[in-house]
Each structure stands twice: as C-alpha cells, then as structure tokens.
Design an enzyme around this catalytic site. Sequence first.
Site, PDB file in Angstrom:
ATOM      1  N   CYS A  11      44.175 -31.490  -0.839  1.00 33.50           N
ATOM      2  CA  CYS A  11      43.416 -31.577   0.019  1.00 33.50           C
ATOM      3  C   CYS A  11      43.371 -32.521   1.344  1.00 33.50           C
ATOM      4  O   CYS A  11      44.208 -33.848   1.271  1.00 33.50           O
ATOM      5  CB  CYS A  11      41.857 -32.242  -0.574  1.00 33.50           C
ATOM      6  SG  CYS A  11      40.475 -33.020   0.681  1.00 33.50           S
ATOM      7  N   TYR A  46      20.759  12.214  18.656  1.00 31.20           N
ATOM      8  CA  TYR A  46      20.968  12.617  20.512  1.00 31.20           C
ATOM      9  C   TYR A  46      21.597  13.275  20.918  1.00 31.20           C
ATOM     10  O   TYR A  46      21.365  13.896  22.396  1.00 31.20           O
ATOM     11  CB  TYR A  46      22.324  11.231  21.572  1.00 31.20           C
ATOM     12  CG  TYR A  46      23.279  11.052  20.664  1.00 31.20           C
ATOM     13  CD1 TYR A  46      24.449  11.712  20.474  1.00 31.20           C
ATOM     14  CD2 TYR A  46      23.846   9.493  20.128  1.00 31.20           C
ATOM     15  CE1 TYR A  46      25.682  11.583  19.899  1.00 31.20           C
ATOM     16  CE2 TYR A  46      24.836   9.626  18.777  1.00 31.20           C
ATOM     17  CZ  TYR A  46      25.244  10.308  19.415  1.00 31.20           C
ATOM     18  OH  TYR A  46      27.107   9.907  17.928  1.00 31.20           O
ATOM     19  N   LYS A  58      25.351   4.087  24.538  1.00 32.44           N
ATOM     20  CA  LYS A  58      26.144   4.748  23.379  1.00 32.44           C
ATOM     21  C   LYS A  58      26.299   3.871  22.172  1.00 32.44           C
ATOM     22  O   LYS A  58      27.118   2.195  22.437  1.00 32.44           O
ATOM     23  CB  LYS A  58      27.962   4.161  24.575  1.00 32.44           C
ATOM     24  CG  LYS A  58      28.716   4.862  23.464  1.00 32.44           C
ATOM     25  CD  LYS A  58      29.850   5.196  24.493  1.00 32.44           C
ATOM     26  CE  LYS A  58      31.167   5.622  23.795  1.00 32.44           C
ATOM     27  NZ  LYS A  58      31.412   5.315  22.464  1.00 32.44           N
ATOM     28  N   GLU A  61      21.498   7.289  28.434  1.00 29.00           N
ATOM     29  CA  GLU A  61      21.087   6.926  27.107  1.00 29.00           C
ATOM     30  C   GLU A  61      21.901   6.008  26.571  1.00 29.00           C
ATOM     31  O   GLU A  61      23.564   6.213  27.021  1.00 29.00           O
ATOM     32  CB  GLU A  61      21.024   7.454  26.261  1.00 29.00           C
ATOM     33  CG  GLU A  61      22.596   8.655  25.913  1.00 29.00           C
ATOM     34  CD  GLU A  61      21.893   9.589  24.976  1.00 29.00           C
ATOM     35  OE1 GLU A  61      20.822  10.222  25.914  1.00 29.00           O
ATOM     36  OE2 GLU A  61      22.067  10.143  24.798  1.00 29.00           O
ATOM     37  N   CYS A  78      35.835 -38.184  -1.899  1.00 23.48           N
ATOM     38  CA  CYS A  78      36.803 -37.440  -1.025  1.00 23.48           C
ATOM     39  C   CYS A  78      35.052 -37.467   0.004  1.00 23.48           C
ATOM     40  O   CYS A  78      34.684 -37.459   0.770  1.00 23.48           O
ATOM     41  CB  CYS A  78      36.802 -36.360  -0.645  1.00 23.48           C
ATOM     42  SG  CYS A  78      37.323 -35.007   0.740  1.00 23.48           S
ATOM     43  N   CYS A 117      41.588 -36.018   1.409  1.00 22.18           N
ATOM     44  CA  CYS A 117      42.001 -37.468   0.481  1.00 22.18           C
ATOM     45  C   CYS A 117      43.035 -37.288   0.143  1.00 22.18           C
ATOM     46  O   CYS A 117      43.403 -38.159  -0.961  1.00 22.18           O
ATOM     47  CB  CYS A 117      40.762 -37.272  -0.184  1.00 22.18           C
ATOM     48  SG  CYS A 117      40.671 -35.912  -1.665  1.00 22.18           S
ATOM     49  N   CYS A 169      38.880 -28.881  -3.300  1.00 23.67           N
ATOM     50  CA  CYS A 169      38.310 -30.644  -3.603  1.00 23.67           C
ATOM     51  C   CYS A 169      37.876 -30.930  -4.610  1.00 23.67           C
ATOM     52  O   CYS A 169      36.563 -31.324  -4.023  1.00 23.67           O
ATOM     53  CB  CYS A 169      38.491 -31.451  -2.047  1.00 23.67           C
ATOM     54  SG  CYS A 169      39.091 -33.311  -2.119  1.00 23.67           S
ATOM     55  N   GLU A 209       0.590  -1.380   0.071  1.00 19.96           N
ATOM     56  CA  GLU A 209       0.393   0.312  -0.119  1.00 19.96           C
ATOM     57  C   GLU A 209       0.872   1.107  -0.460  1.00 19.96           C
ATOM     58  O   GLU A 209       0.338   2.258  -0.716  1.00 19.96           O
ATOM     59  CB  GLU A 209      -0.757  -0.144   1.021  1.00 19.96           C
ATOM     60  CG  GLU A 209      -1.905  -1.019   1.614  1.00 19.96           C
ATOM     61  CD  GLU A 209      -2.898  -1.488   2.336  1.00 19.96           C
ATOM     62  OE1 GLU A 209      -3.773  -1.513   2.045  1.00 19.96           O
ATOM     63  OE2 GLU A 209      -2.114  -1.739   3.538  1.00 19.96           O
ATOM     64  N   ASP A 268      27.215   1.983  19.131  1.00 16.92           N
ATOM     65  CA  ASP A 268      28.425   1.466  18.380  1.00 16.92           C
ATOM     66  C   ASP A 268      28.300   1.228  16.585  1.00 16.92           C
ATOM     67  O   ASP A 268      27.909   0.695  16.109  1.00 16.92           O
ATOM     68  CB  ASP A 268      28.807   1.148  18.669  1.00 16.92           C
ATOM     69  CG  ASP A 268      30.366   0.268  18.925  1.00 16.92           C
ATOM     70  OD1 ASP A 268      30.709   0.917  18.295  1.00 16.92           O
ATOM     71  OD2 ASP A 268      30.681  -1.001  18.501  1.00 16.92           O
ATOM     72  N   LYS A 324      31.571   2.469  29.622  1.00 20.57           N
ATOM     73  CA  LYS A 324      32.355   1.229  28.583  1.00 20.57           C
ATOM     74  C   LYS A 324      31.992  -0.129  28.928  1.00 20.57           C
ATOM     75  O   LYS A 324      32.830  -0.590  30.037  1.00 20.57           O
ATOM     76  CB  LYS A 324      33.431   1.146  28.067  1.00 20.57           C
ATOM     77  CG  LYS A 324      34.276   3.138  27.438  1.00 20.57           C
ATOM     78  CD  LYS A 324      33.924   3.175  26.305  1.00 20.57           C
ATOM     79  CE  LYS A 324      34.833   2.239  24.870  1.00 20.57           C
ATOM     80  NZ  LYS A 324      35.031   2.545  23.834  1.00 20.57           N
TER      81      LYS A 324
HETATM   82  S1  IVH Z   1      26.875  12.502  22.537  1.00 23.65           S
HETATM   83  C1  IVH Z   1      29.367  16.296  23.017  1.00 23.65           C
HETATM   84  N1  IVH Z   1      26.078  10.372  22.971  1.00 23.65           N
HETATM   85  O1  IVH Z   1      30.162   8.206  20.967  1.00 23.65           O
HETATM   86  C2  IVH Z   1      28.822  14.913  22.840  1.00 23.65           C
HETATM   87  N2  IVH Z   1      27.795  10.279  21.941  1.00 23.65           N
HETATM   88  O2  IVH Z   1      32.948   8.506  22.279  1.00 23.65           O
HETATM   89  C3  IVH Z   1      28.160  13.677  21.725  1.00 23.65           C
HETATM   90  N3  IVH Z   1      28.483   7.909  20.378  1.00 23.65           N
HETATM   91  O3  IVH Z   1      32.217  10.571  19.314  1.00 23.65           O
HETATM   92  C4  IVH Z   1      28.674  12.929  22.137  1.00 23.65           C
HETATM   93  N4  IVH Z   1      25.671   7.049  21.934  1.00 23.65           N
HETATM   94  O4  IVH Z   1      30.204   8.990  18.221  1.00 23.65           O
HETATM   95  C5  IVH Z   1      26.475  10.783  22.912  1.00 23.65           C
HETATM   96  N5  IVH Z   1      24.352   8.819  22.958  1.00 23.65           N
HETATM   97  C6  IVH Z   1      25.433   9.072  22.558  1.00 23.65           C
HETATM   98  C7  IVH Z   1      26.804   8.511  22.339  1.00 23.65           C
HETATM   99  C8  IVH Z   1      27.226   9.090  21.623  1.00 23.65           C
HETATM  100  C9  IVH Z   1      27.059   7.067  21.065  1.00 23.65           C
HETATM  101  C10 IVH Z   1      29.299   8.279  20.417  1.00 23.65           C
HETATM  102  C11 IVH Z   1      29.929  10.128  19.377  1.00 23.65           C
HETATM  103  C12 IVH Z   1      30.551  10.067  20.535  1.00 23.65           C
HETATM  104  C13 IVH Z   1      31.642   8.922  20.402  1.00 23.65           C
HETATM  105  C14 IVH Z   1      32.330   9.012  21.586  1.00 23.65           C
END
Ligand code: IVH
Length: 727
Positions: free
Chosen positions: A463, A249, A138, A136, A486, A466, A481, A58, A140, A369
């Site tokens: 191989c 963010y 982080k 929040e 084999c 065999c 192979c 749709e 990746d 981290k």
């Molecule tokens: S805030 C000035 N919030 O982590 C502050 N960064 O190691 C701006 N990242 O360069 C960053 N999730 O690429 C912020 N919820 C989050 C994030 C975040 C991932 C990354 C971002 C930053 C790096 C720093």
Amino acid sequence: MDNNKEIMALQQESIEILKDLQVNTPCDLSKLDLLKKILRFHEHRYYIINDPFISDFEYDLLYNSLKIIEVAHPNLITVDSPTQRVGSSINKSFETVQHLVPMLSLENSYDADDLMDWDRKAKEQSNLSVIEYCIEPKFDGASISLIYENDLLVRGTTRGDGVEGEDITNNIKQIRSIPLSAPFSKYGIKQIEIRGEIVMTKVSFTKYNENLISQGLSPLANPRNAVSGSLRMKDPKEVAKRNLEAFLYHVSYYVLERIPSTANRLPKVGELFDNQQATVNGNQSTVNPFTTHSNSLNLLWNLGFRSPQKEKQVVEGIEEVIKHVHDFELMRDTLPYEIDGMVIKVNDFALQERLGMTTHHPRWAIAFKFKARQATTKLLGVEFQVGRTGAVTPVAKLSPVQVGGVTVSSISIHNKEYIKEKDLQIGDTVLIERAGDVIPQIVKSQPELRTGEEVPIEFPKQCPVCKSELFKEEGEAVWRCVNIECEAQVVEKIIHFVSKDAMDIKSMGDANVRKFYELGLLKDIPGVYTINFAEVATTEGFGKKSIDNLTAAIEASKQQPLYRLIYGLGIRFVGETTAKVLANAVEHLLDFATKTEEDLQKLDDVGVKVAKSIYYFFSNEQNIAMLHQLETLGLQLKNTKKATVASGGLQDQTFLFTGTLSKLKRSEAEALAEQHGGKIVSSVSSKLNYLVVGEDAGSKLEKAKKINTIKIITENEFLELVKEENI
Ligand code: IVH
C-alpha cells in the site's frame, strides 16, 4: 405526423383503449392495426419529438395488448410491428454488403479562411455571386446507411470502407428513433437509401463507463467508440440496452415508383416532381421535397425520422456561415450528445449536382471542425491512490495540457489491464481526449515515439500509504489494501460516514475531515463524536459560529435512522437500498454478529457476494468494538422504526421504484412505503411484490414484465395503496 387533427385523434384513441385496458378489458383483433399505429405514434413522440403524451406504463399496457393479439394470431405479425424490434436472433456474423452509393467522406475546414476558399471555388464554378447554404451539426458517432423498400426498413449498414459495409440490420432495429417503416410511397418513392449517424448521449456514455469501471473493465475514451462497439454486438438485446440514438441527414439514393425510367439508375435530383405532383396525406403537395437539402430534412422529419430539422440553419453567403458555426461552437457543451463540428451543405440540389464530386468528397459540402478535444502530452509519472474500500487506483500524472478549454494534468488509468491494453509507460507520449463534460481518458500511447528512456509502470506490492501488502481477489482487476487502519482508507471512510446520504453531518465535509485528521483531532469513525472542539477553536478558520453549527450537526446525526448508519459504515457492496433491507431485518445492529452467510442470503437483495461482505464485516472484532463505542456515544443502533413497520398493513410487501416519479421524491416514496410496513429492494426478482413505475422506466420494468407475480403500478396507484392501507 405534424398534422394536429391526426395527433389529437391518435391521442384520443389511445385514451379510449387505455380506459378499457385499465379495467382489464383486453383489445380484440379489430384493434390490431390501430394499436400498431398508436404505438408507432407514441414511439415517435418519445424518441423523435422528445415530448411523450403517455407514461411508460401506459405505453407498456398498449404494447402488451398488441403482443397478446399477435401471440394469438402469429400469422398477422408484420415485420414493422413495434413488437418486432426486440427478440431478433443472435448475429452470427455480419455479412459484407455493397452500399447503393459509395459513402464518401467530407473535406475538412478549420477556420474562416478555409471556408472562404471553399465558397470562392463554388461561386467560381457555378458563376453565382452568393450561395445559399444549409448548416447542421456534425454528429460525432458512427455513420450508417439505411435502405427502405416499399416503406419498410430492409437493411442497415455500417460505413465500412465507404464502398462496402457490414449488414447490421438486426442491431439497427433496436434503435427506437429509427422507424421500422415510413410512408415513402406517399411521395412515390419505392426504394430509398438514407445516411445518418448513430450517437450515444453523454449521460448514457457516463453510465456506460461507470458500469465498465465497476466491473473492473476498462472504460472507453469517447461515446463514438461506445457506439461503434455497440453496433457490432452479437446480441441485439444488448444493443437495445445501450440507449443509442440516430440522426438521419442525407438522402443518397432513391427510386421512384411512377417513373419506370429511373428504376435502374440514379434519379436526377427532383425528377419526380419535374414530371408530376406527389400526393401528401391525400392532398396535392405543392412543395417539392427534393429541391433543397433543407426540404429533404423536413421531409425526413415528416416521415418520422429524427433528422436535424430543428438544428439546421439556412443562410445566404459564407459570412453568415462563419458567424453561425462560431456561435454554435459556444453551445456545444449544452447539447446532450457530442458533435465535433458543423457540416455546411449547398442547399440547392440542382447546384449540388453542378458542383459534383471529387474522388474523395462532394464539392457541395464541407465539414467545419471545432477545436480539438484531443491533445498530445507526456506521461510524467504514476501515483497510486487508496480509496475508502482500500482499492488502489493508478493515476497518470501528465504534463499539463489544454483540452477543449480545460487544463488536464492527471487522469485515472484504472487498473493493470487498462495499462496493458493502452501500452502505457512513464515518459510516453499519450493522446488524451475529453469528450465534452465527460471525464478525460487516454485514447492511446504512441510507442513509435519512444526514445528508450521510458520506464514501465510498476504496480506497488505494498500500500503506498500504510505499506501493508496488497491483495487481489480472484476474478477482480483491482488490488486492495486490506489494512482497515490504513490512514488513506480511514480518512476516506470518515468522509463517507459524514456524507449527505449517510449520517449527513452538514458542514463537516471532506476538507474538515482531512484537516481534523491531520491535526490529530480525528482518527476514526467514533472520533467524529469526540472531537475536541476547544482545540478546534484555537485553529485558524474556525469561529464560534462554525463550531456551533458543526457540533449541532454532529449531535443531530445521532438520531439518524439505523439504515443511514449502516450505509455510513461503508461495508462493501452495501448501498443505500441494501442498508435499508439490513436495518429492517434486525432489532439491533449487533444482531448481525450472530448471523451466518446463509441467514444473510435469505434477505431480499442480498446475494452470495454481498452476504460474504456483510458477514466479514461483522466477524471483525474491531468493527464490533467500534459499534459498541458508537452506541455508548449515543448513536441509535436499535431499529426504532421497526415497531412502526410491524404495524403497517403492507407488512413484508416488497417495493421497488423505477423511473422518475412526478409527485414524490424517490426517497420520500421509499420512506412512505416503509412507514406502511413495506420493504425496499433494489432489484427485480421473484421476491418483488410491487414495481412502482415513473417516467423513463427502463430495464427494471422490462424485467418485471416477465415475472407475472410482480404487480406493476403507477405512482398514483401507489399513493392510493398507502392511503387505503392507512384507513
Ligand atoms: S453529410 C456525402 N452530414 O461526418 C455527404 N455527414 O467526415 C455525406 N457526419 O462520413 C455526409 N454529421 O459520418 C454529413 N450532418 C452531417 C454529418 C455527417 C456527421 C459524418 C459522416 C461522414 C463524416 C465525414
């Protein structure tokens, strides 16, 4: 867009328009703006909220009708029209541009003590006894910054060195969770820079790597690398295929329309609202969206961005932070995308400003981290494994190491090119990574740590099982192979033959095949039907019941339809769909022995490469002898179904199913089409008659739309079709 009335109205209007479209009444020009609004609304439901109101089919109907109007009136195409994501021209190079505000990174913390230290300093500096924090994930991925001017997305940039990045606007526009326009002006915002992270879901990453491996290319170590590479692709259409997603963010800069004094400088946080009230949806806004970080995330969400609005958590004091980050770490693997920690931000903007920045990072935020999913270990040796098709794959044997809670002791290192690319030698120290539930990969070797004792990895010429000579086809990365007797291949072939999608011999399984092979009770595919069960009964672990089950399953498999047998033979490039095409193309399986490569290429779904492989299989005398043997043993080599097929009213009509069907399983739908004389093909081409689309249909649908002889129908329409044809 969280306003219920507006949502209901847009959904109602969508339904009205769709009613017309379904009876082929096109939209007229007066609907142009409404169509755009409706399409943006549905994109938002799909990509941001993850709760679509209409089917992809749709959506496509609506999208096509907008396209039709725009083709007739090109002067009315706006840059933020939903049609304007696709078709951006090839990127010649990516221009280096300056960020409005340098993109600083974050200070890292690894445990509760680090967080307590950070909190103590912030409290000392601000003279507060407790601080409110917003936490929040982080994300990746790869960080980006977006600039919107007068409500339109004007620039998307990579982080680069933090001061300057690369202008990747065309590619950014392919990411559907990034709005091409957003009503910032409602808040008096003329220009705004927003930061965020582009991520690839774990599912998309796995598919992406599988695809690389199937092409003989090297897989990537983690979704982050896949994102970085994707953002710098020359062709924006390729970016669109990568299923990238964006989390926004951080608001790093904004210029307000109604306070001219802020136009050439960084505005003070919340300045607009100190002086005047903003209007939201025509009403006076009572909430100042720029007083706290959590409010800014709400604001972004309400403007149509995927901010971590739902993932965020506001807490009082560092103890709560510590508890929350630890709780969240436990859920890490349940998320569809990778995160490598949490970011803790002082929630109050005024306090953020008082705390300020060092030259490297803000004092008001810190990254926590998670436990590393990377680990360093030694590459002890390489084993070469032979697969069903004879492909020889090197597997690195590692000194066992814990990565993210799992012990890793061997990793596939794919092929010669991969070994060269990663510069691997036996004895090397290697960095490995396990991205969530994704298969571990070697990130890199550390040649700088070599002692001189390392040994280059020698690819065998023969191989490993065999000892026959290995071959590599031109243009392929894989050594094979080619001895069909084999041992390694024979076992893998039998395992494939009995597997669920092939002959489906329940309770046979990998382990029993290996066991029977080792005991000398099973040596080839026909051998499955002549296993000496009297002898099996004398071996440990086989009671009467398990033997009865096994013999019954083996007997039942003789009645499996021909396509399962064809698939079970493990002919290279012949997957389930091609097996069905082949089964329907002959009266008897051995008819293939008389077909030429050209004959085979005439079949749907069979290209040059596939035809060659099928031809090669049926030209081999041993294979033909094996098929005769299977027939003598009672297997069905005739296409018994074909008679039914011939009477079906959908005779010779080709079908392809894409996306998730809601009423039928894919296999049921295919069987239904076949029962009515239809044929199943696996790719979109001009030979396709019907594309049946379910939820989440992707590139196949896109491709089919370009071929106007293909009828694109929904699952319901398909059911109607087979019903009608039945009468
Ligand atoms: S805030 C000035 N919030 O982590 C502050 N960064 O190691 C701006 N990242 O360069 C960053 N999730 O690429 C912020 N919820 C989050 C994030 C975040 C991932 C990354 C971002 C930053 C790096 C720093």
